[in-house]
Design a protein around this motif. Structure first.
Motif, PDB file in Angstrom:
ATOM      1  N   ASN A 360      -7.803   5.364   2.151  1.00  0.00           N
ATOM      2  CA  ASN A 360      -6.871   4.558   2.952  1.00  0.00           C
ATOM      3  C   ASN A 360      -6.223   3.443   2.129  1.00  0.00           C
ATOM      4  N   TRP A 361      -6.121   3.670   0.824  1.00  0.00           N
ATOM      5  CA  TRP A 361      -5.555   2.690  -0.111  1.00  0.00           C
ATOM      6  C   TRP A 361      -6.381   1.416  -0.198  1.00  0.00           C
ATOM      7  N   HIS A 397       0.047   1.784   5.974  1.00  0.00           N
ATOM      8  CA  HIS A 397      -1.069   0.829   5.972  1.00  0.00           C
ATOM      9  C   HIS A 397      -1.322   0.321   4.558  1.00  0.00           C
ATOM     10  N   GLY A 398      -1.298   1.247   3.577  1.00  0.00           N
ATOM     11  CA  GLY A 398      -1.490   0.820   2.196  1.00  0.00           C
ATOM     12  C   GLY A 398      -0.468  -0.217   1.773  1.00  0.00           C
ATOM     13  N   THR A 399       0.757  -0.093   2.251  1.00  0.00           N
ATOM     14  CA  THR A 399       1.804  -1.066   1.923  1.00  0.00           C
ATOM     15  C   THR A 399       1.500  -2.418   2.548  1.00  0.00           C
ATOM     16  N   TRP A 400       1.128  -2.403   3.839  1.00  0.00           N
ATOM     17  CA  TRP A 400       0.739  -3.671   4.466  1.00  0.00           C
ATOM     18  C   TRP A 400      -0.444  -4.296   3.725  1.00  0.00           C
ATOM     19  N   THR A 421      -3.749  -2.483  10.106  1.00  0.00           N
ATOM     20  CA  THR A 421      -5.148  -2.694   9.752  1.00  0.00           C
ATOM     21  C   THR A 421      -6.016  -1.577  10.308  1.00  0.00           C
ATOM     22  N   LEU A 422      -7.028  -1.186   9.551  1.00  0.00           N
ATOM     23  CA  LEU A 422      -7.936  -0.133   9.989  1.00  0.00           C
ATOM     24  C   LEU A 422      -8.714  -0.533  11.239  1.00  0.00           C
ATOM     25  N   LYS A 423      -8.973  -1.819  11.394  1.00  0.00           N
ATOM     26  CA  LYS A 423      -9.791  -2.253  12.522  1.00  0.00           C
ATOM     27  C   LYS A 423      -9.168  -1.876  13.853  1.00  0.00           C
ATOM     28  N   GLU A 424      -7.837  -1.865  13.911  1.00  0.00           N
ATOM     29  CA  GLU A 424      -7.170  -1.624  15.186  1.00  0.00           C
ATOM     30  C   GLU A 424      -6.590  -0.224  15.300  1.00  0.00           C
ATOM     31  N   ASN A 449     -13.768  -8.082   5.613  1.00  0.00           N
ATOM     32  CA  ASN A 449     -12.742  -9.028   6.060  1.00  0.00           C
ATOM     33  C   ASN A 449     -11.422  -8.878   5.306  1.00  0.00           C
ATOM     34  N   GLN A 450     -11.487  -8.534   4.016  1.00  0.00           N
ATOM     35  CA  GLN A 450     -10.254  -8.421   3.238  1.00  0.00           C
ATOM     36  C   GLN A 450      -9.360  -7.302   3.781  1.00  0.00           C
ATOM     37  N   SER A 451      -9.953  -6.346   4.492  1.00  0.00           N
ATOM     38  CA  SER A 451      -9.183  -5.241   5.042  1.00  0.00           C
ATOM     39  C   SER A 451      -8.320  -5.653   6.226  1.00  0.00           C
ATOM     40  N   ASP A 452      -8.662  -6.762   6.870  1.00  0.00           N
ATOM     41  CA  ASP A 452      -7.976  -7.171   8.095  1.00  0.00           C
ATOM     42  C   ASP A 452      -6.717  -7.959   7.743  1.00  0.00           C
ATOM     43  N   VAL A 453      -5.635  -7.233   7.490  1.00  0.00           N
ATOM     44  CA  VAL A 453      -4.426  -7.902   7.013  1.00  0.00           C
ATOM     45  C   VAL A 453      -3.798  -8.786   8.084  1.00  0.00           C
TER      46      VAL A 453
END
Length: 693
Positions: A360-361, A397-400, A421-424, A449-453
């Motif tokens: 997922n980048w 997602h990778g771009t965000w 974000t993967l979380k949502e 946490n770093q994943s939650d853009v």
């Protein structure tokens, strides 16, 4: 309280066919049962079936098992599906080079278990191929699965005489056993190959394929001889573990492949100079100006990887633009690059994410994107102020994510049909929980946490942002784009937004190669560092992202929580606010040597730093209620180079070690665990695997 999910288990019988002079046994009948479990995008898993297995309480169908079994049969494609499951296999999402709904690259049903049995007339080795599963227990030994039905995972398994049992996690699978005629084989299902590029040095090209070892001994001293148009190259191979496989690199000479099109390469596997297997594959010589693939040896793990290029019209020229494109789930980088027409003002490069689905980048996908970006910068020498990022679907997602994580790398970003974000973003795996009542799970979730853009959106402020989304997208609903439009609209001074009327998830190449998007890029450039006087930057993990321009968060007060710096630089010095920062590094360029610089942070004590030369740096430590100038920390201290988490170990050419000095049971468990861990990385990470005693 979360309700337990229902999963299934199948007990299967089999039929057999002949394929390539090898017997292939297909599992076509079985049994299904439901039982509670907790899987998905969780930090801690619970699994009732595995618990029963390890506590020796698990009973097979036909016994007095508490599990109620139900008969099932395969369909005409030999695919077994759990009837009670609403899951029917979504197939691959639409994207460049992908047939919508194709099972290859799609999502298998991973929320259940299947029970397979095979009665072997003798002790022997077979190759187990299952598509659509996440893992499988073979006579109690855990092996990696093929959740996206790619088809190239062939597991050498040791069958005992009599009953052999297979517990497979997955609700929509095909499964077979193949009995090879040779003990060591070249397998061409999973190839990594470069293109032959006109006008380039093609004498020393590299590809990679899998070598299968069905013997009970580690194999050493192997070679691969390649022959293309009479040109031979011999490559020494690393050791191939017993009852295992390894993806290995080999060299070939493509200098005689001068006509565009496919050219055959004959491969011969040698042991002590004698042929033990052969295979044939094709490489493509490209026409001038066409998109092509280039292989490279990754500095992350030493494996052979590739990236794809859509070259600039007229050939590459220095100080032009560079576009990094990140693909969607199930899409190859080569297909991603071909979706773009060549531009006259820059070169487009597509990274792989290590696999069509990969990471997922994030994690190794993130590292792959950064490594390819570095290679592309060195190779094409673009103008540093004209580097852009774009991507579609998972690549949206990778771009965000990459845009928020490395905001000083880009002049502009353009997510297409992307979720932030993967979380949502829900999928077959479900949502990532935001929190947990389990203290251990809370700690593990914190590491993501770093994943939650959505918490890092302020990092987009210095970038141009173009959002493209079809308003009829059912794969990644347009509500995600509208969510980001609303968020950006509250603070961002320079973003553009377009919903393509009637556009589904993939509405042709213009889903990514959209002229207004590239026009928007052309209007934007990345400022040079010396002109940047204000910084507003957030990170949750300095080991992933620590730096924006001339400031770097080296250490945090509360690890893996969000940190923020808001700084201003002028002729008088540097001032600003920090949150959750224990150690800060400032880099000064084009300053007057031996002239003091005043630094004031958090309205606390003022510091004076005197640079010794025109380019110098200073480390500032927060100690209680004041800041102090400190020397650079040693490499043994925490910092961006070694911050954790545990995942950091996996970007250092890791090997998996197993014991040989314990009891036979301990040694066997240790060997099985090392083998499973190695298998777990080759499928998503496409790495050259290995484990050692």
């Amino acid at each position: 309280m979360r309700k337990p999910l229902l999963i299934g288990a199948l007990a299967l019988s089999l039929g057999f066919t002949e394929s390539h002079a090898q017997q292939v046994y297909h599992f076509t009948k079985g049994w299904v049962a439901t039982l509670p479990q907790r899987y998905g995008r969780e930090a801690i898993y619970t699994d009732e079936l595995v618990y029963q297995m390890h506590t020796k309480q698990l009973k097979t169908p036909g016994s007095d098992s508490e599990i109620k079994w139900q008969a099932i049969e395969a369909d005409s494609t030999k695919r077994l599906r759990a009837r009670m499951s609403s899951f029917r296999g979504s197939g691959g999402p639409a994207g460049p080079g992908i047939t919508p709904g194709s099972l290859r690259g799609g999502i298998g049903g991973n929320g259940g278990y299947m029970y397979l049995t095979y009665t072997s007339p003798k002790a022997q080795t077979a190759l187990l191929n299952i598509k659509g599963n996440s893992q499988v227990y073979v006579n109690g030994e855990l092996h990696m699965g093929d959740p996206y039905s790619m088809g190239y995972l062939h597991l050498p398994v040791s069958l005992k005489k009599g009953l052999n049992e297979f517990y497979v996690r997955g609700l929509s699978i095909t499964a077979n056993l193949t009995f090879p005629e040779k003990p060591v084989l070249l397998n061409t299902d999973d190839l990594t190959l470069p293109s032959v590029i006109p006008g380039s040095a093609n004498e020393s090209l590299q590809g990679a394929l899998v070598v299968l070892n069905t013997t009970t001994k580690e194999l050493t001293g192997l070679q691969i001889k390649s022959t293309l148009a009479g040109q031979e190259v011999v490559t020494e191979l690393p050791a191939i573990p017993a009852l295992s496989f390894r993806k290995v690199a080999f060299g070939f000479n493509g200098s005689k492949a001068t006509t565009p099109g496919k050219h055959d390469v004959q491969l011969t596997l040698l042991q002590q100079g004698k042929p033990i297997d052969q295979a044939k594959l094709s490489v493509e010589a490209m026409v001038s100006g066409a998109s092509y693939s280039q292989t490279f040896v990754s500095s992350i793990d030493g494996s052979l990887q590739y990236y794809a290029v859509t070259p600039q019209i007229g050939g590459p020229r220095s100080q032009q633009s560079l576009f990094l494109s990140v693909h969607g789930a199930g899409v190859e980088a080569s297909g991603q690059a071909r979706a773009y027409k060549p531009k006259d003002w820059g070169t487009l490069v597509a990274a792989t994410n290590r696999r069509p689905r990969g990471f997922n980048w994030e994690d190794w996908g993130r590292l792959d994107a950064l490594e390819v970006l570095s290679i592309a910068k060195n190779r094409f020498q673009p103008d540093p102020q004209h580097v852009y990022l774009t991507g579609h679907s998972m690549g949206g997602h990778g771009t965000w994510f990459l845009g928020a994580t490395y905001p000083d790398q880009w002049a502009g970003i353009a997510p297409c049909a992307g979720y932030p974000t993967l979380k949502e973003y829900g999928s077959a795996d479900g949502l990532i929980p935001a929190t947990s009542q389990d203290p251990m799970e809370q700690v593990l979730l914190q590491s993501g946490n770093q994943s939650d853009v959505l918490k890092l959106v302020s990092n987009y402020k210095p970038l141009g942002v173009y959002v493209l989304h079809g308003d009829a997208d059912r794969t990644v609903p347009v509500t995600y784009a509208r969510q980001m439009k609303k968020i950006l609209g509250d603070f961002h001074p320079d973003f553009s937004y377009y919903e393509y009327p009637g556009g589904e998830h993939w509405f042709g190449d213009q889903s990514v190669d959209w002229k207004p998007l590239f026009d928007y890029f052309k209007w934007h450039q990345r400022p040079v560092d010396s002109t940047v006087t204000t910084i507003d930057f957030m990170t949750a993990n300095p080991g992933i992202s620590s730096t924006f321009r001339w400031a770097s968060i080296q250490q945090q007060e509360r690890p893996l929580q969000y940190s923020r710096i808001q700084l201003t630089r002028n002729q008088q010095g540097v001032s600003g606010r920090t949150e959750n920062v224990a150690l800060l590094k400032l880099v000064f360029t084009d300053v007057v040597a031996n002239t003091p610089i005043r630094i004031t942070l958090d309205s606390l004590n003022a510091l004076s730093f005197t640079p010794k030369q025109a380019k110098d740096s200073v480390f500032l430590a927060k100690e209680g209620k004041q800041w102090a100038i400190r020397t650079a920390p040693g490499l043994d201290q925490k910092g961006p180079h070694r911050y954790g988490t545990f995942k950091d170990a996996f970007r250092n050419r890791m090997v998996f070690v197993y014991s040989t000095q314990g009891t036979p049971e301990e040694n066997e468990w240790s060997r099985q665990k090392a083998r499973f861990d190695a298998e777990s990385w080759i499928l998503p990470g496409q790495r050259s695997r290995g484990h050692h005693s």
